[in-house]
Design an enzyme around this catalytic site. Structure first.
Site, PDB file in Angstrom:
ATOM      1  N   ARG A  37       0.844  -1.191   0.000  1.00  0.00           N
ATOM      2  CA  ARG A  37       0.000   0.000   0.000  1.00  0.00           C
ATOM      3  C   ARG A  37       0.878   1.239   0.000  1.00  0.00           C
ATOM      4  NH1 ARG A  37      -2.529   3.458   3.921  1.00  0.00           N
ATOM      5  NH2 ARG A  37      -4.614   4.138   3.284  1.00  0.00           N
ATOM      6  N   SER A 106     -13.055  -3.154   0.153  1.00  0.00           N
ATOM      7  CA  SER A 106     -13.352  -2.505   1.423  1.00  0.00           C
ATOM      8  C   SER A 106     -14.834  -2.175   1.488  1.00  0.00           C
ATOM      9  CB  SER A 106     -12.548  -1.210   1.572  1.00  0.00           C
ATOM     10  OG  SER A 106     -11.178  -1.475   1.711  1.00  0.00           O
ATOM     11  N   LYS A 135      -5.121   5.242   8.487  1.00  0.00           N
ATOM     12  CA  LYS A 135      -5.854   5.538   7.260  1.00  0.00           C
ATOM     13  C   LYS A 135      -6.717   6.765   7.529  1.00  0.00           C
ATOM     14  CE  LYS A 135      -7.403   2.052   4.854  1.00  0.00           C
ATOM     15  NZ  LYS A 135      -8.188   0.857   4.456  1.00  0.00           N
TER      16      LYS A 135
END
Length: 219
Positions: A37, A106, A135
């Site tokens: 990521r 998600s 996040k």
């Protein structure tokens, strides 16, 4: 693919460790999946890193997922891609990916989870379960009640991410999660491998206890 301990790389919380080093240390601690990521790097940079992580995960027998970037995932031979609600649709990703390619999505509601399963997702990740600083765009935590509702609503694996650490990982598994995804709790730990090993042990212990309870309930 086994999703028990799913480690998401993040160089901003890693104490100077690279994505590749995070992956190496995490699989040494028993991580089942590594997700690359990085929101800032170019496609070519991510592909180069992806090839390195691909070699590490293949050697360890772990899965390799790329966040957001289907092009990167396909170019470096990753096992799959993880998509957010604002990314490429699961339907389109499935159409242009090879057989057996893993697609995770998600979700933040039962409706989104059901839609993801209908569209061909292999797993869903409820994000975030608890409030998290890793996040910044994730919003407030959804809590364990929604996790239970989603787990009941779909037949594909449900992964929990967001605000999960050693102190609450067991609660998340007890609530029905098929696995936990972590960023700062493992990636930001001084002893990354040791923390991953502890986290994996908690997940394995609680899943075994859950299975035993289900077996006894069926008697």
């Amino acid at each position: 693919m086994k999703y028990d301990l799913y480690v998401v790389t993040d160089e901003t919380v890693s104490g100077g460790r690279s994505h590749t080093e995070i992956a190496r240390l995490a699989v040494a601690g028993g991580a089942d999946v590594i997700q690359l990521r990085d929101k800032a790097r170019t496609c070519s940079e991510l592909a180069g890193i992806g090839w390195e992580i691909r070699a590490i995960t293949r050697s360890a027998g772990a899965g390799f997922i790329v966040n957001d970037r289907l092009d990167v995932a396909l170019s470096c031979g990753a096992d799959g891609v993880h998509l957010g609600q604002g990314d490429m649709s699961c339907v389109v990703a499935r159409q242009i990916s090879p057989p057996g390619f893993v697609i995770g999505v998600s979700v933040g509601s039962v409706v989104e989870a059901r839609n993801a399963e209908r569209d061909g997702a292999d797993y869903v990740a409820i994000s975030p379960v608890f409030a998290t600083g890793s996040k910044r765009d994730a919003g407030p935590g959804h809590g364990l009640t929604l996790l239970r509702e989603i787990q009941t609503a779909v037949s594909i694996p449900v992964i929990a991410i967001g605000g999960i650490g050693l102190e609450n990982a067991g609660d998340v598994i007890d609530a029905g999660a098929d696995g936990i995804a972590v960023i700062s709790a493992v990636v930001g730990a001084t002893d990354l491998t040791g923390t991953a090993r502890k986290m994996a042990a908690i997940v394995a212990e609680r899943k075994a206890a859950r299975k035993k309870c289900k077996g006894m309930a069926g008697l």
